[in-house]
Design an enzyme around this catalytic site. Structure first.
Site, PDB file in Angstrom:
ATOM      1  N   GLU A  44       0.745  -0.965  -0.602  1.00 56.98           N
ATOM      2  CA  GLU A  44       0.035   0.310   0.096  1.00 56.98           C
ATOM      3  C   GLU A  44       1.155   0.886   0.156  1.00 56.98           C
ATOM      4  OE1 GLU A  44      -3.820   1.946   2.745  1.00 56.98           O
ATOM      5  OE2 GLU A  44      -2.562   0.747   3.541  1.00 56.98           O
ATOM      6  N   ASP A 120      -2.379  11.614  -3.015  1.00 53.32           N
ATOM      7  CA  ASP A 120      -2.671  12.934  -3.110  1.00 53.32           C
ATOM      8  C   ASP A 120      -3.035  13.865  -4.545  1.00 53.32           C
ATOM      9  OD1 ASP A 120      -2.448  15.957  -3.200  1.00 53.32           O
ATOM     10  OD2 ASP A 120      -0.585  15.935  -1.610  1.00 53.32           O
ATOM     11  N   LYS A 124      -2.211  20.472  -9.553  1.00 51.04           N
ATOM     12  CA  LYS A 124      -2.137  21.888 -10.196  1.00 51.04           C
ATOM     13  C   LYS A 124      -1.224  21.268 -11.890  1.00 51.04           C
ATOM     14  CE  LYS A 124      -1.109  25.195  -7.379  1.00 51.04           C
ATOM     15  NZ  LYS A 124      -0.013  26.271  -6.925  1.00 51.04           N
ATOM     16  N   ASP A 156     -11.588   9.717  -3.510  1.00 50.73           N
ATOM     17  CA  ASP A 156     -12.978  10.970  -3.292  1.00 50.73           C
ATOM     18  C   ASP A 156     -13.006  11.770  -4.724  1.00 50.73           C
ATOM     19  OD1 ASP A 156     -11.534  11.659  -2.128  1.00 50.73           O
ATOM     20  OD2 ASP A 156     -12.227  13.552  -1.629  1.00 50.73           O
ATOM     21  N   THR A 194     -11.039   3.441   4.408  1.00 45.78           N
ATOM     22  CA  THR A 194      -9.691   3.593   4.765  1.00 45.78           C
ATOM     23  C   THR A 194     -10.487   4.405   5.814  1.00 45.78           C
ATOM     24  OG1 THR A 194      -9.693   5.528   3.858  1.00 45.78           O
ATOM     25  CG2 THR A 194      -8.283   3.387   2.784  1.00 45.78           C
ATOM     26  N   GLU A 195      -9.615   5.422   6.636  1.00 45.05           N
ATOM     27  CA  GLU A 195     -10.266   6.070   7.504  1.00 45.05           C
ATOM     28  C   GLU A 195     -10.230   7.413   6.642  1.00 45.05           C
ATOM     29  OE1 GLU A 195      -6.625   4.667  10.695  1.00 45.05           O
ATOM     30  OE2 GLU A 195      -6.905   5.082   8.299  1.00 45.05           O
ATOM     31  N   TYR A 196     -10.263   8.262   5.519  1.00 46.75           N
ATOM     32  CA  TYR A 196     -11.086   8.955   4.235  1.00 46.75           C
ATOM     33  C   TYR A 196     -12.616   8.503   4.335  1.00 46.75           C
ATOM     34  CZ  TYR A 196      -7.114  11.814   4.819  1.00 46.75           C
ATOM     35  OH  TYR A 196      -5.491  12.950   4.707  1.00 46.75           O
ATOM     36  N   GLU A 197     -11.890   7.018   4.328  1.00 45.33           N
ATOM     37  CA  GLU A 197     -13.360   6.785   3.786  1.00 45.33           C
ATOM     38  C   GLU A 197     -14.757   6.736   4.612  1.00 45.33           C
ATOM     39  OE1 GLU A 197     -14.161   2.374   0.470  1.00 45.33           O
ATOM     40  OE2 GLU A 197     -12.407   3.074   1.216  1.00 45.33           O
TER      41      GLU A 197
END
Length: 219
Positions: A44, A120, A124, A156, A194-197
């Site tokens: 990962e 990430d 740009k 996301d 994941t935590e974000y998910e």
């Protein structure tokens, strides 16, 4: 995203340093030897606080997992989970991954799969080559993955997902699975998060996922 500082971080990291690979380049081609009883090896890139990787490790004790994370305050949370779960099929690499780094760490066909979770987006244009789904990086991953393995990407970020699909097409890679709303699908990949998910799910935000199948021509 900013992360809270951890007091006495160096001391705390030292206490769980057994879960960090020292001189990881020396394990190239031999990673599985560090995990007796494990038959498959997964990576990962950007493991964050480690919920996804440690959950996978608990549910799949015959698989070995390596997590790469460059932010030490975040990596420490992963190390805590490994320690608390007494997981012997997980190890981490304490560094950021630049182009070319993976070839120093892994032999060709050494991995069974790579997970890219909520990377990430580097929005740009001048930072395109830093994106983990940049075409040349995808080709690098494929070199390290066995025939029949995979690259799994979740995000996301709609713009990054569209960009990633374009890169997959341009590099002639094969999509095995794809969804623009993972948690309203029936795919198994929705189960380990994941935590974000988890935060996104609570707000109703859709999660995009694509799995690339690694298919290599017969020699």
């Amino acid at each position: 995203m900013r992360h809270r500082k951890i007091r006495n971080l160096d001391e705390k990291m030292e206490a769980v340093a057994c879960h960090i690979a020292t001189e990881p380049e020396n394990n190239k081609g031999q990673w599985l030897e560090n995990f007796p009883g494990c038959h498959k090896l997964f990576l990962e890139i950007g493991c964050g606080k480690g919920k996804f990787m440690t959950t996978m490790a608990k549910e799949n004790p015959k698989n070995a997992y390596i997590g790469i994370e460059g932010q030490r305050t975040v990596l420490y949370r992963t190390l805590e989970k490994i320690e608390e779960g007494k997981l012997n099929n997980v190890i981490t690499i304490d560094q950021y991954v630049d182009p070319g780094d993976l070839e120093k760490l892994f032999e060709k066909d050494e991995l069974d799969g790579i997970f890219l979770n909520f990377s990430d987006p580097w929005p740009k244009e001048r930072h395109e080559k830093r994106r983990l789904t940049y075409g040349k990086r995808l080709i690098q991953y494929v070199e390290l993955i066995k025939d029949g393995g995979f690259i799994q990407f979740k995000t996301d970020n709609e713009g990054l997902f569209e960009y990633s699909l374009e890169q997959i097409e341009e590099t002639n890679l094969k999509i095995l699975k794809m969804t623009r709303d993972l948690h309203n699908s029936t795919l198994e990949e929705r189960k380990v998060t994941t935590e974000y998910e988890d935060k996104f799910k609570e707000t109703g935000k859709n999660i995009n996922m694509v799995t690339i199948e690694v298919v290599k021509a017969a020699k």
